[in-house]
Design a protein around this motif. Structure first.
Motif, PDB file in Angstrom:
ATOM      1  N   LEU A   1    -118.881  54.181 -78.011  1.00 44.99           N
ATOM      2  CA  LEU A   1    -118.428  53.046 -78.823  1.00 44.99           C
ATOM      3  C   LEU A   1    -119.209  52.949 -80.125  1.00 44.99           C
ATOM      4  O   LEU A   1    -118.634  52.681 -81.191  1.00 44.99           O
ATOM      5  CB  LEU A   1    -118.569  51.747 -78.023  1.00 44.99           C
ATOM      6  N   ARG A   2    -120.503  53.184 -80.052  1.00 45.70           N
ATOM      7  CA  ARG A   2    -121.350  53.134 -81.247  1.00 45.70           C
ATOM      8  C   ARG A   2    -120.966  54.253 -82.207  1.00 45.70           C
ATOM      9  O   ARG A   2    -120.815  54.036 -83.418  1.00 45.70           O
ATOM     10  CB  ARG A   2    -122.818  53.258 -80.819  1.00 45.70           C
TER      11      ARG A   2
ATOM     12  N   GLU B   1    -118.100  55.797 -82.492  1.00 46.62           N
ATOM     13  CA  GLU B   1    -116.780  55.555 -83.083  1.00 46.62           C
ATOM     14  C   GLU B   1    -116.873  54.681 -84.332  1.00 46.62           C
ATOM     15  O   GLU B   1    -116.016  54.752 -85.209  1.00 46.62           O
ATOM     16  CB  GLU B   1    -115.867  54.864 -82.064  1.00 46.62           C
ATOM     17  N   ARG B   2    -117.918  53.885 -84.413  1.00 46.93           N
ATOM     18  CA  ARG B   2    -118.104  52.993 -85.558  1.00 46.93           C
ATOM     19  C   ARG B   2    -119.127  53.528 -86.558  1.00 46.93           C
ATOM     20  O   ARG B   2    -119.470  52.860 -87.515  1.00 46.93           O
ATOM     21  CB  ARG B   2    -118.522  51.611 -85.044  1.00 46.93           C
ATOM     22  N   ASN B   3    -119.629  54.724 -86.295  1.00 44.42           N
ATOM     23  CA  ASN B   3    -120.656  55.338 -87.142  1.00 44.42           C
ATOM     24  C   ASN B   3    -121.891  54.463 -87.270  1.00 44.42           C
ATOM     25  O   ASN B   3    -122.498  54.370 -88.339  1.00 44.42           O
ATOM     26  CB  ASN B   3    -120.098  55.689 -88.531  1.00 44.42           C
ATOM     27  N   TRP B   4    -122.266  53.806 -86.177  1.00 48.20           N
ATOM     28  CA  TRP B   4    -123.464  52.981 -86.146  1.00 48.20           C
ATOM     29  C   TRP B   4    -124.616  53.785 -85.577  1.00 48.20           C
ATOM     30  O   TRP B   4    -124.447  54.527 -84.611  1.00 48.20           O
ATOM     31  CB  TRP B   4    -123.274  51.755 -85.266  1.00 48.20           C
TER      32      TRP B   4
ATOM     33  N   ASP C   1    -128.693  50.250 -86.043  1.00 43.57           N
ATOM     34  CA  ASP C   1    -127.638  49.313 -86.450  1.00 43.57           C
ATOM     35  C   ASP C   1    -127.217  48.443 -85.279  1.00 43.57           C
ATOM     36  O   ASP C   1    -127.092  47.225 -85.405  1.00 43.57           O
ATOM     37  CB  ASP C   1    -126.412  50.058 -86.982  1.00 43.57           C
ATOM     38  N   LEU C   2    -126.985  49.090 -84.137  1.00 44.84           N
ATOM     39  CA  LEU C   2    -126.561  48.353 -82.955  1.00 44.84           C
ATOM     40  C   LEU C   2    -127.668  47.416 -82.480  1.00 44.84           C
ATOM     41  O   LEU C   2    -127.407  46.265 -82.130  1.00 44.84           O
ATOM     42  CB  LEU C   2    -126.156  49.323 -81.834  1.00 44.84           C
TER      43      LEU C   2
ATOM     44  N   PHE D   1    -118.116  44.577 -79.341  1.00 48.91           N
ATOM     45  CA  PHE D   1    -117.090  45.616 -79.416  1.00 48.91           C
ATOM     46  C   PHE D   1    -115.696  45.087 -79.102  1.00 48.91           C
ATOM     47  O   PHE D   1    -114.737  45.857 -79.043  1.00 48.91           O
ATOM     48  CB  PHE D   1    -117.441  46.767 -78.465  1.00 48.91           C
TER      49      PHE D   1
END
Length: 67
Positions: A8-9, A11-14, A18-19, A52
């Motif tokens: 999931l992280r 997929e968001r380019n985090w 960042d997370l 998310f």
């Protein structure tokens, strides 16, 4: 407990940082959750799922359901 946090992280380019900032936890905590060395508290699991826009079950899988 397994989880989809890394996917999931990504997929968001985090980054983990960042997370971690979004969740108000350390980067090391995010890493430990992603690698399965640490299971988050229920409030943190809810916070992750809400971030998310998913249900907890869509992020985390109980060991009893993995078979």
């Amino acid at each position: 407990m397994t989880n989809r946090l890394r996917v999931l992280r990504a997929e968001r380019n985090w980054s983990q940082g960042d997370l971690a900032a979004a969740l108000d936890v350390s980067r090391q905590s995010v890493n430990a959750i992603e690698t399965g060395r640490y299971d988050p508290s229920l409030p943190l699991a809810f916070k992750i799922a809400e971030l998310f826009a998913l249900s907890i079950e869509d992020v985390f899988t109980s060991p009893s359901k993995e078979a």
